[in-house]
Motif scaffolding. Structure first.
Motif, PDB file in Angstrom:
ATOM      1  N   LYS A 132       8.096   3.144   9.883  1.00 51.78           N
ATOM      2  CA  LYS A 132       7.807   1.804   9.352  1.00 51.78           C
ATOM      3  C   LYS A 132       7.533   1.831   7.855  1.00 51.78           C
ATOM      4  O   LYS A 132       7.902   0.923   7.130  1.00 51.78           O
ATOM      5  CB  LYS A 132       6.628   1.194  10.104  1.00 51.78           C
ATOM      6  CG  LYS A 132       6.952   0.889  11.561  1.00 51.78           C
ATOM      7  CD  LYS A 132       5.737   0.383  12.317  1.00 51.78           C
ATOM      8  CE  LYS A 132       6.066   0.135  13.765  1.00 51.78           C
ATOM      9  NZ  LYS A 132       6.021   1.348  14.584  1.00 51.78           N
ATOM     10  N   ASN A 133       6.875   2.897   7.396  1.00 48.64           N
ATOM     11  CA  ASN A 133       6.579   3.090   5.977  1.00 48.64           C
ATOM     12  C   ASN A 133       6.776   4.548   5.621  1.00 48.64           C
ATOM     13  O   ASN A 133       6.400   5.431   6.402  1.00 48.64           O
ATOM     14  CB  ASN A 133       5.115   2.734   5.658  1.00 48.64           C
ATOM     15  CG  ASN A 133       4.846   1.263   5.828  1.00 48.64           C
ATOM     16  OD1 ASN A 133       5.215   0.461   4.989  1.00 48.64           O
ATOM     17  ND2 ASN A 133       4.198   0.912   6.935  1.00 48.64           N
ATOM     18  N   ILE A 134       7.332   4.792   4.454  1.00 53.01           N
ATOM     19  CA  ILE A 134       7.526   6.154   3.970  1.00 53.01           C
ATOM     20  C   ILE A 134       6.839   6.254   2.607  1.00 53.01           C
ATOM     21  O   ILE A 134       7.160   5.497   1.697  1.00 53.01           O
ATOM     22  CB  ILE A 134       9.028   6.487   3.817  1.00 53.01           C
ATOM     23  CG1 ILE A 134       9.766   6.286   5.145  1.00 53.01           C
ATOM     24  CG2 ILE A 134       9.208   7.905   3.280  1.00 53.01           C
ATOM     25  CD1 ILE A 134      11.280   6.272   5.029  1.00 53.01           C
ATOM     26  N   PHE A 135       5.885   7.146   2.518  1.00 53.12           N
ATOM     27  CA  PHE A 135       5.204   7.400   1.241  1.00 53.12           C
ATOM     28  C   PHE A 135       5.754   8.709   0.698  1.00 53.12           C
ATOM     29  O   PHE A 135       5.605   9.761   1.328  1.00 53.12           O
ATOM     30  CB  PHE A 135       3.700   7.515   1.418  1.00 53.12           C
ATOM     31  CG  PHE A 135       2.996   6.209   1.662  1.00 53.12           C
ATOM     32  CD1 PHE A 135       3.680   5.030   1.936  1.00 53.12           C
ATOM     33  CD2 PHE A 135       1.619   6.147   1.618  1.00 53.12           C
ATOM     34  CE1 PHE A 135       3.031   3.837   2.163  1.00 53.12           C
ATOM     35  CE2 PHE A 135       0.944   4.954   1.848  1.00 53.12           C
ATOM     36  CZ  PHE A 135       1.658   3.802   2.118  1.00 53.12           C
ATOM     37  N   LEU A 136       6.395   8.633  -0.451  1.00 54.58           N
ATOM     38  CA  LEU A 136       6.933   9.816  -1.108  1.00 54.58           C
ATOM     39  C   LEU A 136       5.963  10.206  -2.214  1.00 54.58           C
ATOM     40  O   LEU A 136       5.780   9.480  -3.184  1.00 54.58           O
ATOM     41  CB  LEU A 136       8.328   9.536  -1.675  1.00 54.58           C
ATOM     42  CG  LEU A 136       9.051  10.711  -2.309  1.00 54.58           C
ATOM     43  CD1 LEU A 136       9.238  11.846  -1.306  1.00 54.58           C
ATOM     44  CD2 LEU A 136      10.399  10.265  -2.856  1.00 54.58           C
ATOM     45  N   TRP A 137       5.339  11.349  -2.034  1.00 54.64           N
ATOM     46  CA  TRP A 137       4.287  11.806  -2.926  1.00 54.64           C
ATOM     47  C   TRP A 137       4.845  12.880  -3.845  1.00 54.64           C
ATOM     48  O   TRP A 137       5.309  13.917  -3.389  1.00 54.64           O
ATOM     49  CB  TRP A 137       3.131  12.334  -2.088  1.00 54.64           C
ATOM     50  CG  TRP A 137       1.945  12.797  -2.855  1.00 54.64           C
ATOM     51  CD1 TRP A 137       1.317  12.151  -3.870  1.00 54.64           C
ATOM     52  CD2 TRP A 137       1.226  14.006  -2.649  1.00 54.64           C
ATOM     53  NE1 TRP A 137       0.247  12.878  -4.308  1.00 54.64           N
ATOM     54  CE2 TRP A 137       0.160  14.028  -3.570  1.00 54.64           C
ATOM     55  CE3 TRP A 137       1.354  15.071  -1.772  1.00 54.64           C
ATOM     56  CZ2 TRP A 137      -0.743  15.076  -3.645  1.00 54.64           C
ATOM     57  CZ3 TRP A 137       0.454  16.106  -1.840  1.00 54.64           C
ATOM     58  CH2 TRP A 137      -0.580  16.099  -2.759  1.00 54.64           C
ATOM     59  N   ALA A 138       4.827  12.606  -5.142  1.00 49.03           N
ATOM     60  CA  ALA A 138       5.339  13.535  -6.140  1.00 49.03           C
ATOM     61  C   ALA A 138       4.240  13.794  -7.172  1.00 49.03           C
ATOM     62  O   ALA A 138       4.263  13.244  -8.266  1.00 49.03           O
ATOM     63  CB  ALA A 138       6.587  12.949  -6.797  1.00 49.03           C
ATOM     64  N   PRO A 139       3.260  14.611  -6.805  1.00 49.36           N
ATOM     65  CA  PRO A 139       2.110  14.809  -7.694  1.00 49.36           C
ATOM     66  C   PRO A 139       2.438  15.664  -8.912  1.00 49.36           C
ATOM     67  O   PRO A 139       3.219  16.603  -8.827  1.00 49.36           O
ATOM     68  CB  PRO A 139       1.102  15.520  -6.795  1.00 49.36           C
ATOM     69  CG  PRO A 139       1.947  16.294  -5.839  1.00 49.36           C
ATOM     70  CD  PRO A 139       3.163  15.434  -5.605  1.00 49.36           C
ATOM     71  N   GLY A 140       1.855  15.297 -10.018  1.00 50.78           N
ATOM     72  CA  GLY A 140       1.962  16.103 -11.228  1.00 50.78           C
ATOM     73  C   GLY A 140       3.165  15.776 -12.090  1.00 50.78           C
ATOM     74  O   GLY A 140       4.200  15.295 -11.625  1.00 50.78           O
ATOM     75  N   TYR A 141       2.995  16.040 -13.325  1.00 55.73           N
ATOM     76  CA  TYR A 141       4.003  15.743 -14.338  1.00 55.73           C
ATOM     77  C   TYR A 141       5.310  16.508 -14.107  1.00 55.73           C
ATOM     78  O   TYR A 141       6.384  16.012 -14.414  1.00 55.73           O
ATOM     79  CB  TYR A 141       3.434  16.087 -15.722  1.00 55.73           C
ATOM     80  CG  TYR A 141       4.364  15.770 -16.855  1.00 55.73           C
ATOM     81  CD1 TYR A 141       4.539  14.452 -17.280  1.00 55.73           C
ATOM     82  CD2 TYR A 141       5.068  16.774 -17.501  1.00 55.73           C
ATOM     83  CE1 TYR A 141       5.394  14.147 -18.318  1.00 55.73           C
ATOM     84  CE2 TYR A 141       5.924  16.474 -18.544  1.00 55.73           C
ATOM     85  CZ  TYR A 141       6.083  15.166 -18.947  1.00 55.73           C
ATOM     86  OH  TYR A 141       6.940  14.876 -19.977  1.00 55.73           O
ATOM     87  N   LYS A 142       5.225  17.685 -13.532  1.00 55.18           N
ATOM     88  CA  LYS A 142       6.418  18.515 -13.314  1.00 55.18           C
ATOM     89  C   LYS A 142       7.430  17.845 -12.385  1.00 55.18           C
ATOM     90  O   LYS A 142       8.625  18.134 -12.443  1.00 55.18           O
ATOM     91  CB  LYS A 142       6.033  19.877 -12.761  1.00 55.18           C
ATOM     92  CG  LYS A 142       5.302  20.739 -13.764  1.00 55.18           C
ATOM     93  CD  LYS A 142       4.948  22.079 -13.167  1.00 55.18           C
ATOM     94  CE  LYS A 142       4.196  22.926 -14.175  1.00 55.18           C
ATOM     95  NZ  LYS A 142       3.829  24.229 -13.632  1.00 55.18           N
ATOM     96  N   LYS A 143       6.965  16.956 -11.523  1.00 53.83           N
ATOM     97  CA  LYS A 143       7.869  16.269 -10.586  1.00 53.83           C
ATOM     98  C   LYS A 143       8.597  15.089 -11.253  1.00 53.83           C
ATOM     99  O   LYS A 143       9.500  14.503 -10.667  1.00 53.83           O
ATOM    100  CB  LYS A 143       7.090  15.750  -9.374  1.00 53.83           C
ATOM    101  CG  LYS A 143       6.366  16.814  -8.599  1.00 53.83           C
ATOM    102  CD  LYS A 143       7.285  17.603  -7.733  1.00 53.83           C
ATOM    103  CE  LYS A 143       6.462  18.626  -6.954  1.00 53.83           C
ATOM    104  NZ  LYS A 143       7.184  19.309  -5.957  1.00 53.83           N
ATOM    105  N   ASN A 144       8.189  14.751 -12.459  1.00 51.48           N
ATOM    106  CA  ASN A 144       8.756  13.618 -13.179  1.00 51.48           C
ATOM    107  C   ASN A 144      10.280  13.676 -13.292  1.00 51.48           C
ATOM    108  O   ASN A 144      10.971  12.679 -13.107  1.00 51.48           O
ATOM    109  CB  ASN A 144       8.156  13.562 -14.584  1.00 51.48           C
ATOM    110  CG  ASN A 144       7.664  12.197 -14.935  1.00 51.48           C
ATOM    111  OD1 ASN A 144       7.622  11.314 -14.103  1.00 51.48           O
ATOM    112  ND2 ASN A 144       7.273  12.038 -16.181  1.00 51.48           N
ATOM    113  N   LYS A 145      10.787  14.857 -13.604  1.00 54.78           N
ATOM    114  CA  LYS A 145      12.222  15.033 -13.818  1.00 54.78           C
ATOM    115  C   LYS A 145      13.016  14.670 -12.564  1.00 54.78           C
ATOM    116  O   LYS A 145      13.976  13.919 -12.614  1.00 54.78           O
ATOM    117  CB  LYS A 145      12.486  16.488 -14.210  1.00 54.78           C
ATOM    118  CG  LYS A 145      13.555  16.665 -15.239  1.00 54.78           C
ATOM    119  CD  LYS A 145      13.800  18.148 -15.459  1.00 54.78           C
ATOM    120  CE  LYS A 145      13.424  18.533 -16.857  1.00 54.78           C
ATOM    121  NZ  LYS A 145      13.761  19.930 -17.160  1.00 54.78           N
ATOM    122  N   ILE A 146      12.580  15.198 -11.425  1.00 55.19           N
ATOM    123  CA  ILE A 146      13.316  14.944 -10.184  1.00 55.19           C
ATOM    124  C   ILE A 146      13.136  13.500  -9.730  1.00 55.19           C
ATOM    125  O   ILE A 146      14.074  12.891  -9.210  1.00 55.19           O
ATOM    126  CB  ILE A 146      12.966  15.960  -9.070  1.00 55.19           C
ATOM    127  CG1 ILE A 146      13.986  15.861  -7.921  1.00 55.19           C
ATOM    128  CG2 ILE A 146      11.554  15.769  -8.551  1.00 55.19           C
ATOM    129  CD1 ILE A 146      15.383  16.232  -8.286  1.00 55.19           C
TER     130      ILE A 146
END
Length: 177
Positions: A132-146
């Motif tokens: 029903k809901n998908i939370f995509l967690w991309a913590p930290g600045y390093k994940k910014n690029k992707i």
């Protein structure tokens, strides 16, 4: 999440999106990491945790057993988790769905992937997108690029690009620490 007191934890059941085929006490075990950082810190019972049981079995058997466990839980209803919390790898993978094993036509909810370092059991993209809901967690600045690549990806180059955009909520930080 472990510090959040407003969540009615007694009403929450936990399933796992993926697990490496390692011992349950391994530092590479997602279940072990989740227990250490969340499950042991909140008021729940063991009956609320639906683990992927590795037990030195073949990946086909493990994935079939977890598939049965999920189907039994939903007992004839459409399999649709209320909330799917996913992390994202620097290469855009989610759960254990990598560029070389995205299978949009897989009718199962659980599958396995053989990688160089670990064989893994994973929920399928179909199962994840049925949530029903998908939370995509991309913590930290390093994940910014992707994260930027996925947001702009029109050619579905990354597994995270296959997430249902209407259900997906992205949590990331674009600030350097």
């Amino acid at each position: 999440l472990a510090k959040e007191r407003k969540i009615p934890w007694k009403k929450v059941d936990f399933f796992f999106g993926d697990e490496r085929c390692v011992g349950k006490n391994s530092r590479y075990s997602n279940i072990n990491m989740c227990k250490k950082n969340l499950l042991k810190r909140i008021p729940i019972s063991k009956n609320q945790i639906y683990e992927i049981k590795i037990n030195n079995k073949k990946p086909t058997k493990i994935s079939q057993e977890y598939e049965k466990k999920i189907k039994k839980y939903f007992f004839g209803k459409k399999i649709s988790f209320d909330l799917m919390l996913l992390g994202i790898g620097n290469d855009g993978h989610i759960a254990s769905i990598f560029n070389n094993n995205i299978n949009k036509t897989n009718k199962n909810n659980v599958d396995f992937v053989i990688k160089k370092n670990f064989t893994r059991i994973t929920l399928t993209i179909r199962c994840i997108n049925n949530s029903k809901n998908i939370f995509l967690w991309a913590p930290g600045y390093k994940k910014n690029k992707i994260v930027k690549k996925i947001i702009n990806d029109k050619n579905f180059k990354y597994p995270a690009s296959f997430l249902n955009k209407k259900k997906c909520h992205l949590f990331y930080s674009n600030k350097k620490k």
